[in-house]
Design an enzyme around this catalytic site. Structure first.
Site, PDB file in Angstrom:
ATOM      1  CG  PHE A 144     -30.200  27.017  -6.181  1.00  0.00           C
ATOM      2  CD1 PHE A 144     -29.740  25.969  -7.009  1.00  0.00           C
ATOM      3  CD2 PHE A 144     -29.284  27.803  -5.772  1.00  0.00           C
ATOM      4  CE1 PHE A 144     -28.380  25.733  -7.080  1.00  0.00           C
ATOM      5  CE2 PHE A 144     -27.791  27.728  -5.837  1.00  0.00           C
ATOM      6  CZ  PHE A 144     -27.554  26.819  -6.640  1.00  0.00           C
TER       7      PHE A 144
ATOM      8  NE  ARG B  21     -28.243  22.180 -14.770  1.00  0.00           N
ATOM      9  CZ  ARG B  21     -28.091  23.179 -14.115  1.00  0.00           C
ATOM     10  NH1 ARG B  21     -28.881  23.397 -13.176  1.00  0.00           N
ATOM     11  NH2 ARG B  21     -26.806  24.045 -13.965  1.00  0.00           N
TER      12      ARG B  21
ATOM     13  CE1 TYR C  51     -25.199  32.286 -12.312  1.00  0.00           C
ATOM     14  CE2 TYR C  51     -24.951  34.528 -11.309  1.00  0.00           C
ATOM     15  CZ  TYR C  51     -25.533  33.012 -10.930  1.00  0.00           C
ATOM     16  OH  TYR C  51     -25.581  32.447  -9.767  1.00  0.00           O
ATOM     17  CE  LYS C  52     -28.838  29.757 -12.342  1.00  0.00           C
ATOM     18  NZ  LYS C  52     -27.760  28.725 -12.489  1.00  0.00           N
TER      19      LYS C  52
ATOM     20  CG  ASP D 114     -34.657  31.994  -7.512  1.00  0.00           C
ATOM     21  OD1 ASP D 114     -34.413  32.230  -8.698  1.00  0.00           O
ATOM     22  OD2 ASP D 114     -33.713  31.464  -6.575  1.00  0.00           O
TER      23      ASP D 114
END
Lengths: 396, 396
Positions: B112, B355, B208-209, B183
């Protein structure tokens, strides 16, 4: 908006006189509904699309501009996010990068520790031999010379409320070729600040004290517009990228203050900040400062009459004070515990400082009179002694 | 707790199938009341005293331990705070400091971007000639050699869902004398992670995912217990100090993971995280992973039958995938817009990735079937073409 009107906008517990808004401001009445709206109507209903539809992505700048008005910042020069520690680090890293030939960082022994700690950490990581000087506050000006890279100070001392002369020190540092960072933790919402007028280079502050945005509310950072496009971000996160959603492999800093954004902004905390700033939008800072001084003078006179064993630790000249009044007392911790038990909430700072924040948005003369009366009782009846006894008994 | 029960704990908008929980998880039904309690009963009523009485000060560690169970971390090795960008920076700075003689940082081109940006920023600030390598993900192992200081990877690729072999890569890096940072942004709450079992040195992730803690929820950092007391914090904030309220002029890092705390923790966001973790406490991660794979296989089979023009971009082997499924399609952006308009919310990632996050806590087989049917309609009727036309019309 007058200050009786602003006081009605806060949800203060009955019977409490809250003189610790310089640690954590109280809850605005509008905040729970504003936060609930962000949770249910924005996050719950709009899900991922709320980043744009509810304006979350634009909030750090929008809220920054509203804080900017309170601290004399140019529009577009303030952004919200992270914590004050992080924002100080960003400012110091960018400033040192702009003065590569100089090694001296000047602060003072009264600065809030985390500012000094973050500087220590940065110096250690850089490994370039930077030196952090922390003379007594009144000797800072004597240490400004041509080796100085950055002058980094907190305007208002968290213990005593002593206020630096921001304009004069900024001028002196600039004359020596240095950059200046101001920590406004005890200034924003406490008094008039004129960052642009002073020519400050960087500033940072928090929003959970006088601004009343709640526990863990985000910090803010200011970079003078003429420097912002040249500031190299040490914390180069994707939200500070020129095009965060292009997912470029290489970092390209965003324009101006945008580059001081780092990661995903704290949307729920920002909702609470927004509700708090709705109050501030109606406040005239000169009127606030005048009232802060009037209340503080009234408080000092009252305490000195009612409790002569308390020694004023704050400057007597109101122009040299922030919006708090501190007294020294050997048994300050126990005395403050006794006061809190009687509904007057102040704060204690080691070794002997009893600290009282005077926030005109919700503190009025009646509150000051009642606080003075309770202080008189606690000190006159030596309630601190009994409190100390109880504290000792509880520990052993 | 079975997954019909967990689904009932979320407040999902009617008619929406939410396959973007890998960007932002949905709102748990319990969150608004939990946050309201923090605002009114804790902040509003207890004011400054809530830092201790409501346990705010201890929350970053307590919540860290609850996340720790989901990622195979030892008790006391995870702490919550800041953003993922900041936590990656902390981990990388500490790791580089432990390998002073080495200059190579190895990541991959699928990482990312903010991880790479933060590394770039740190390298620039350090000025010690560190080099960041980003080969294609499948070639990472070939670049592990005796110059390697730190291997820094995201386990699950945010575009394709491709999963690295965490155990094997950690072993290889250790054999070369390097440290490893993982990560877990798309791993925590998505699949079984075994940090302790893999011998990972550092890890970081967001909440938050898949963890559903809300927009701007805090990140977490893990430091292996045998390294934690030796890790030098570059971001040495007061909350990571051995005694934050002693207000020492000098920084002394706290014990173990405590030193990875920086500034004041985001109390309101932490309340939302706490409500989200209440759901996770009842979830068996092996059962979650099994269901994630079953749903993903069902989705892939359905989409490939209904919309053969979509090319699977995720690995076909479920063991090599996270909990998302991605397809390549030239007009993917427009197709996703058309899908979202029909209530199936996925995400688009440039240049051509559609996605879909598969979160078993609130996605079931009926949802998958309905999503597949809508994808079939959008692709079969070329609705992306009309959507593209409308998008062009709106821009010009």
């Amino acid at each position: 908006m007058d200050f009786a009107a602003t006081k009605a906008l806060f949800d203060l517990p009955k019977g409490v006189i809250y003189l610790d808004g310089n640690s954590l401001g109280p809850l605005p009445r509008a905040t729970p509904a504003r936060v609930a709206r962000t949770l249910s109507e924005e996050w719950g209903a709009a899900l991922i699309t709320a980043w744009n539809s509810a304006g979350w992505m634009a909030q750090p700048r929008a809220l920054g501009d509203r804080i900017g008005r309170l601290i004399g910042a140019e529009p577009g020069s303030v952004v919200v996010g992270d914590t004050l520690s992080i924002k100080v680090y960003q400012a110091l890293a960018a400033a040192l990068d702009m003065r590569p030939g100089r090694r001296k960082i000047l602060s003072d022994s009264g600065n809030f520790p985390t500012d000094l700690y973050m500087a220590e950490g940065l110096i250690g990581a850089l490994g370039k031999g930077h030196e952090l000087l922390t003379p007594p506050p009144e000797e800072v000006a004597d240490h400004i010379d041509d080796d100085l890279a950055v002058l980094m100070l907190t305007e208002v001392d968290y213990r005593t409320g002593r206020r630096h002369d921001m304009a004069a020190l900024t001028r002196a540092a600039h004359a020596a070729g240095a950059l200046v960072i101001w920590d406004l933790a005890h200034s924003a919402g406490a008094l008039e600040v004129d960052l642009a007028g002073c020519g400050a280079d960087f500033a940072a502050g928090c929003t959970y004290k006088y601004l009343n945005a709640g526990p863990g509310a985000p910090a803010f950072i200011y970079v003078a517009p003429h420097l912002a496009d040249a500031a190299r971000p040490a914390l180069s996160g994707w939200m500070g990228h020129e095009a965060p959603f292009a997912f470029d492999p290489d970092y390209r800093p965003g324009p101006g203050i945008e580059r001081m954004r780092v990661g995903t902004p704290p949307v729920i905390q920002m909702a609470a900040l927004e509700a708090a700033l709705d109050i501030w939008d109606g406040v005239d800072m000169a009127a606030l400062r005048a009232r802060s001084i009037a209340l503080s003078e009234h408080f000092i006179a009252g305490v000195e009459a009612a409790a002569p064993m308390l020694a004023l630790a704050s400057p007597r000249d109101p122009a040299r004070r922030g919006s708090q009044v501190s007294f020294r007392f050997e048994h300050g911790y126990a005395a403050m515990q006794a006061l809190i038990a009687r509904g007057v909430i102040g704060d204690f700072r080691a070794p002997d400082i009893m600290r009282f924040g005077i926030a005109p948005l919700y503190i009025d003369e009646d509150d000051i009179d009642r606080a003075v009366a309770e202080i008189g009782t606690v000190m006159g009846e030596k309630l601190w002694d009994r409190a100390a006894f109880r504290a000792r008994a509880a520990v052993t």
